[in-house]
Design a protein around this motif. Structure first.
Motif, PDB file in Angstrom:
ATOM      1  N   GLN A 184     -22.875 -51.794  28.319  1.00  0.00           N
ATOM      2  CA  GLN A 184     -23.942 -51.950  28.637  1.00  0.00           C
ATOM      3  C   GLN A 184     -25.729 -51.063  28.872  1.00  0.00           C
ATOM      4  O   GLN A 184     -26.138 -51.700  29.437  1.00  0.00           O
ATOM      5  CB  GLN A 184     -23.525 -52.634  29.959  1.00  0.00           C
ATOM      6  CG  GLN A 184     -22.958 -54.151  30.095  1.00  0.00           C
ATOM      7  CD  GLN A 184     -21.672 -54.445  31.001  1.00  0.00           C
ATOM      8  OE1 GLN A 184     -21.933 -54.133  31.793  1.00  0.00           O
ATOM      9  NE2 GLN A 184     -21.157 -55.938  30.627  1.00  0.00           N
ATOM     10  N   ASN A 185     -24.417 -50.169  29.732  1.00  0.00           N
ATOM     11  CA  ASN A 185     -25.732 -48.778  30.155  1.00  0.00           C
ATOM     12  C   ASN A 185     -26.353 -47.668  29.350  1.00  0.00           C
ATOM     13  O   ASN A 185     -26.846 -46.727  30.255  1.00  0.00           O
ATOM     14  CB  ASN A 185     -25.950 -48.861  32.164  1.00  0.00           C
ATOM     15  CG  ASN A 185     -25.117 -50.285  32.697  1.00  0.00           C
ATOM     16  OD1 ASN A 185     -26.735 -50.604  32.860  1.00  0.00           O
ATOM     17  ND2 ASN A 185     -24.010 -50.563  32.800  1.00  0.00           N
ATOM     18  N   GLY A 229     -27.261 -42.407  33.897  1.00  0.00           N
ATOM     19  CA  GLY A 229     -26.676 -43.542  33.122  1.00  0.00           C
ATOM     20  C   GLY A 229     -25.798 -43.642  34.165  1.00  0.00           C
ATOM     21  O   GLY A 229     -24.904 -45.098  34.628  1.00  0.00           O
ATOM     22  N   ASN A 283     -26.656 -48.268  37.669  1.00  0.00           N
ATOM     23  CA  ASN A 283     -25.832 -49.271  37.369  1.00  0.00           C
ATOM     24  C   ASN A 283     -24.723 -49.395  38.609  1.00  0.00           C
ATOM     25  O   ASN A 283     -24.764 -48.813  39.760  1.00  0.00           O
ATOM     26  CB  ASN A 283     -24.882 -49.800  36.140  1.00  0.00           C
ATOM     27  CG  ASN A 283     -23.709 -48.390  36.331  1.00  0.00           C
ATOM     28  OD1 ASN A 283     -22.640 -48.527  37.021  1.00  0.00           O
ATOM     29  ND2 ASN A 283     -24.230 -47.602  35.136  1.00  0.00           N
ATOM     30  N   LEU A 310     -29.996 -48.278  28.729  1.00  0.00           N
ATOM     31  CA  LEU A 310     -30.606 -47.725  29.899  1.00  0.00           C
ATOM     32  C   LEU A 310     -31.705 -48.733  30.467  1.00  0.00           C
ATOM     33  O   LEU A 310     -32.711 -48.550  29.444  1.00  0.00           O
ATOM     34  CB  LEU A 310     -30.778 -46.531  30.935  1.00  0.00           C
ATOM     35  CG  LEU A 310     -30.760 -46.445  32.425  1.00  0.00           C
ATOM     36  CD1 LEU A 310     -29.326 -46.938  32.880  1.00  0.00           C
ATOM     37  CD2 LEU A 310     -30.877 -44.485  32.454  1.00  0.00           C
ATOM     38  N   ASN A 311     -31.689 -49.223  31.558  1.00  0.00           N
ATOM     39  CA  ASN A 311     -33.591 -49.251  31.476  1.00  0.00           C
ATOM     40  C   ASN A 311     -34.171 -48.590  31.595  1.00  0.00           C
ATOM     41  O   ASN A 311     -34.450 -46.841  32.166  1.00  0.00           O
ATOM     42  CB  ASN A 311     -33.437 -50.133  33.388  1.00  0.00           C
ATOM     43  CG  ASN A 311     -34.902 -51.209  33.363  1.00  0.00           C
ATOM     44  OD1 ASN A 311     -35.909 -50.417  33.090  1.00  0.00           O
ATOM     45  ND2 ASN A 311     -35.017 -51.746  35.078  1.00  0.00           N
TER      46      ASN A 311
END
Length: 658
Positions: free
Chosen positions: A73-74, A87, A91, A160-161
């Motif tokens: 997810q990240n 990372g 999160n 990652l964002n």
């Protein structure tokens, strides 16, 4: 297999934390030395297990093990290695594991460096620290398992964002967490003192280095975060009174007050009850920040979780820790001896006044942060509390605090001579007043903000007052030949105070100038067109596409000219990341002593131009310089011999005998 080892290590850490929370505390209450001795080995073992878990999660990120849901997810295979590692804490689950790791690290540090602590105080403090660990280990295991598997694993992760893929964000969260969690140690010492029923100069000497270390890290984390917001978000500012920014600022204010209050306990055996309260409040604010970013009540780049169930768990931990400690404080604090008496006009009085002002400032920030959330929860409508409120209410509270900061160090303990101190500061007062008048004249009188002169006067007053105090300490004017030797013999804590107070003065200069005189231009700018900002000619010479490791960027080139000559080329970028597909802005900044030229490129418009945002931010580098001086001053103070040795031998012996 490595992920399962990490998960099992967390389970073992929880078991060890339970033992550490119960056995040493019972031993301290009953005087059983063997039970108290369990605290040290248990703390070391707990840290070992949690470090194994953190290493297992880091390994999963480094090797792109997408069978671990958190990694899928990240992270992404195309991410640079620095951001794969970053990372881990970018999160909810990973940042919570980092929180727990640092918590265990501080307990382990007390085990290593607290050999001169009385066994009863040490065992009680480590037991309280373990109780906090139990709560957060239960939280991560029951609601936020970072090692949950994903079947079948994807070929690539979500990434990652992009806003977090920045060097500043690789270092900002760990440093901020070292500050947040570091206050847990001061909290643990405070609760241990309440349980033991004794707070004295020796206790203050032991608790100060741990509080100071947390304060240094939190200061550095806040400065790094504001610097990241300044150069990454592309809006030309560095602080917006965001609720999560406030959540880091409130424990900083309480921690600063705690540091100064602990000095009074150590020197004069006074303000003991107040110091204990500040230790509880500082860590309480840290827990509040943890709740805000994990409860789903905020939508922010800082927010990690949106699951209300997790928020309820953190709220329960917050209520148990803060509510239980306040209850214990209410029961035990009235029985504490008042200690040394002092006149309101004294160094103790000045420190207490600044404590009250900082506490009031923290309460103001707390009210402005929580009121919109409370109003929304009670269906009172959407309420927005932004910078105008905080600037109008908080900053006036800080002005008298700065005035007292120059006066307090020159006052005598117990009973001071205010008239004499003000007489010695008349030179600083005259220069501060002259500086205010000069600023008012240069900005065209009433053409500029009325408060700029006050800001510069406060900076001059504090800076000159601090230097004058240093000059008197080393007898610069009375015995110039001996001044250098006296300066070398000054305690490191004195030098740390001087640098930290000078850092505040420098910070005020940057805050005042950048808030009052920033120039901003937003327009559609065509190739070859020149816009003038802050005396600089800024010409857009071209925009071209460039590839990045996991993004593509539109890079603009601007020629910067002064007096008709090109002096620099600036190249801001607008990036589009592939995974997750999201645009970000990277500003180009030309820093100088007098200010920053700040250039941002936006989208193309239908007329063949580009939206550009151009700023000149006067003296804004002074903000970072002031923050750096605060951190350096704290580090120098932390190296003071008294912090390395601990409490005086006589006091330590007396406590062991008791």
């Amino acid at each position: 297999m490595i992920a399962e080892i990490g998960h099992f290590a967390l389970v073992l850490a929880l078991c060890v934390a339970l033992v550490q929370a119960v056995v040493p505390l019972m031993g301290a209450n009953r005087g059983w030395a063997s039970w108290m001795a369990v605290a040290g080995p248990a703390s070391s073992l707990q840290f070992l297990f949690i470090a194994v878990a953190f290493g297992a999660l880091t390994n999963a990120y480094v090797t792109s093990d997408f069978s671990v849901m958190n990694v899928a997810q990240n992270s992404h295979t195309e991410k640079p290695m620095l951001y794969k590692v970053a990372g881990v804490w970018g999160n909810h689950e990973g940042s919570l594991l980092l929180w727990i790791t640092i918590l265990a690290l501080f307990g382990f540090a007390v085990t290593l460096f607290g050999r001169n602590l009385p066994p009863g105080l040490k065992s009680r403090a480590l037991s309280v620290q373990a109780m906090i660990s139990v709560g957060f280990l239960a939280f991560i295991l029951l609601t936020s398992n970072p090692f949950a598997r994903l079947e079948p694993p994807p070929m690539d992760g979500n990434g990652l964002n992009p806003m977090l893929q920045d060097p500043g964000l690789a270092f900002h969260p760990p440093m901020l967490y070292l500050g947040y969690v570091g206050f847990s140690m001061a909290f643990s010492f405070a609760i241990a003192a309440l349980l033991e029923g004794r707070v004295d100069a020796a206790w203050a000497r032991w608790v100060r280095p741990w509080t100071l270390a947390a304060w240094i890290f939190l200061t550095g984390g806040i400065i790094l975060g504001s610097w990241w917001a300044y150069y990454t978000l592309g809006w030309g500012g560095w602080w917006y009174w965001d609720p999560v920014e406030n959540a880091s600022f409130m424990p900083w204010l309480a921690g600063t007050a705690l540091l100064h209050s602990a000095v009074v306990v150590e020197k004069r055996d006074a303000l003991k009850s107040w110091t204990i309260l500040l230790a509880i409040v500082a860590f309480g604010f840290s827990l509040l920040g943890t709740f805000l970013v994990r409860s789903g009540v905020l939508t922010s780049v800082h927010a990690f979780a949106t699951d209300p169930a997790r928020g309820v768990f953190v709220l329960l931990l917050l209520c148990l820790a803060v509510g239980g400690s306040f209850t214990l404080y209410a029961m035990r604090a009235p029985a504490m001896k008042m200690g040394g008496l002092f006149s309101p006009i004294s160094r103790e009085g000045a420190l207490l006044l600044n404590n009250v002002l900082m506490a009031t400032g923290a309460a103001t920030v707390l009210l402005g942060t929580l009121y919109p959330l409370i109003a929304d929860a009670l269906n009172l409508g959407k309420v927005s509390v932004g910078p105008p409120f905080f600037n109008a209410v908080f900053l006036p509270l800080m002005a008298p605090m700065v005035v007292v900061m120059a006066v307090g160090p020159m006052m005598a303990w117990k009973r001071g001579d205010l008239a004499g101190v003000l007489g010695r500061l008349k030179f600083a007062a005259a220069i501060a007043l002259g500086g205010a008048m000069l600023v008012w004249f240069l900005q065209g009188g009433s053409a500029g903000p009325w408060w700029t002169g006050i800001g510069f006067a406060l900076a001059l007053w504090l800076g000159l007052g601090t230097l004058l105090d240093l000059a008197e300490r080393i007898r610069l004017f009375q015995a110039p030949g001996e001044a250098l030797g006296r300066a070398a013999r000054l305690p490191r804590s004195s030098w740390g105070m001087v640098l930290a107070h000078l850092g505040v003065a420098v910070f005020i200069v940057g805050l005042t100038a950048s808030s009052a005189w920033t120039t901003e231009r937003i327009q559609s700018q065509k190739i070859g067109e020149t816009v003038t900002v802050g005396g600089f000619g800024i010409t857009l010479t071209g925009v071209h596409e460039v590839p990045g490791p996991n993004y593509t960027a539109s890079r603009a080139s601007f020629d910067i000219s002064k007096d008709g000559s090109v002096i620099d080329v600036m190249q801001p970028e607008k990036r589009t990341y592939r995974m997750p597909p999201r645009p970000t802005t990277t500003a180009a900044i030309r820093s100088g002593l007098l200010g920053d030229l700040y250039v941002v490129i936006g989208d193309a418009d239908p007329k063949g131009g580009y939206v550009t945002r151009l700023y000149f931010n006067p003296c804004i580098p002074w903000l970072w310089a002031g923050g750096a001086l605060l951190v350096i001053g704290g580090l120098i103070s932390l190296g003071d011999r008294r912090h390395r040795i601990g409490a005086p031998a006589q006091a330590a012996t007396r406590r062991v005998a008791a």
